[in-house]
Design an enzyme around this catalytic site. Structure first.
Site, PDB file in Angstrom:
ATOM      1  N   ALA A   1     108.786  76.442 -45.286  1.00 38.22           N
ATOM      2  CA  ALA A   1     107.734  75.516 -44.872  1.00 38.22           C
ATOM      3  C   ALA A   1     108.328  74.208 -44.347  1.00 38.22           C
ATOM      4  CB  ALA A   1     106.792  75.235 -46.046  1.00 38.22           C
TER       5      ALA A   1
ATOM      6  N   LEU B   1     109.964  74.670 -40.992  1.00 37.31           N
ATOM      7  CA  LEU B   1     108.940  74.814 -39.957  1.00 37.31           C
ATOM      8  C   LEU B   1     108.390  73.451 -39.548  1.00 37.31           C
ATOM      9  CD1 LEU B   1     106.911  76.556 -38.280  1.00 37.31           C
ATOM     10  CD2 LEU B   1     105.440  76.524 -40.325  1.00 37.31           C
ATOM     11  N   TYR B   2     108.000  72.649 -40.524  1.00 30.63           N
ATOM     12  CA  TYR B   2     107.399  71.353 -40.198  1.00 30.63           C
ATOM     13  C   TYR B   2     108.392  70.432 -39.504  1.00 30.63           C
ATOM     14  CZ  TYR B   2     103.823  73.128 -43.354  1.00 30.63           C
ATOM     15  OH  TYR B   2     102.868  73.900 -43.958  1.00 30.63           O
ATOM     16  N   ARG B   3     109.628  70.449 -39.916  1.00 31.80           N
ATOM     17  CA  ARG B   3     110.637  69.619 -39.242  1.00 31.80           C
ATOM     18  C   ARG B   3     110.855  70.101 -37.809  1.00 31.80           C
ATOM     19  NH1 ARG B   3     110.094  65.207 -42.160  1.00 31.80           N
ATOM     20  NH2 ARG B   3     111.419  65.123 -44.024  1.00 31.80           N
TER      21      ARG B   3
ATOM     22  N   PHE C   1     107.401  66.985 -37.465  1.00 31.36           N
ATOM     23  CA  PHE C   1     106.721  66.228 -38.520  1.00 31.36           C
ATOM     24  C   PHE C   1     107.723  65.292 -39.196  1.00 31.36           C
ATOM     25  CE2 PHE C   1     103.522  69.456 -38.021  1.00 31.36           C
ATOM     26  CZ  PHE C   1     102.340  68.851 -38.409  1.00 31.36           C
TER      27      PHE C   1
END
Length: 196
Positions: A144, A147-149, A153
């Site tokens: 997770a 993915l966000y990085r 984000f």
């Protein structure tokens, strides 16, 4: 695997499946899942609601994601609002699409479904910023967090505690819209059939 856009009625119709995927992905106790069922049913009527689902060829739910425009009086929004200073509130919460849930069943993880779901969701999202919360974890080992990085984000709050959950969370944000030129977009898979 098909990625489809869901209406509020689609999500409510598959609420048992949604709660099951949520429970598997988050490893939550059964009593917390029953409370979550009620919250999800009310979320579908919030302004700016958008949802996507990953369905197997047999129609089984492998993953889903949804969000809506945040506003005062919403529990998550109010918790984060209280924790931010005035500048951060104006920056992140003034016109914010909250990614409320984004989950993939553990056996289906690691195949790009989360990236496809997030791409589709943020492409449809209204607002000028987006925020989400995720349990704190080793950023190099957590799918997770990676993915966000990859989607750009950044940290808004770290080690934040929501009432009723003993785990610390990271609150992450990025600007919208999700543009075709963004590195995260090139790294993520394109939305599948059925998603505009």
């Amino acid at each position: 695997m098909r990625l489809v856009r869901w209406t509020p009625d689609d999500l409510v119709r598959r609420l048992d499946d949604v709660v099951a995927v949520y429970g598997e992905a988050m490893n939550y106790r059964t009593d917390l899942l029953e409370a979550r069922r009620g919250y999800i049913a009310t979320h579908v009527r919030r302004p700016g609601f958008r949802a996507v689902a990953s369905l197997t060829s047999e129609g089984h739910l492998a993953g889903f994601g949804y969000g809506y425009l945040g506003a005062a009086g919403q529990w998550w929004h109010d918790q984060v609002h209280r924790a931010l200073d005035g500048d951060a509130r104006r920056r992140w919460l003034a016109d914010c699409f909250e990614v409320v849930e984004l989950h993939v069943r553990p056996p289906a993880q690691g195949h790009g479904l989360g990236a496809r779901q997030l791409t589709a969701l943020l492409t449809m999202a209204p607002g000028s910023t987006t925020l989400l919360s995720t349990p704190e974890a080793d950023e190099q080992r957590s799918r997770a967090w990676r993915l966000y990085r990859r989607f750009g984000f950044v940290d808004v709050l770290r080690h934040f505690h929501f009432p009723g959950d003993e785990r610390p969370f990271g609150i992450l944000g990025r600007d919208l819209p999700l543009t075709p030129q963004a590195p995260a977009d090139r790294a993520a898979s394109a939305p599948g059939p059925g998603v505009p």
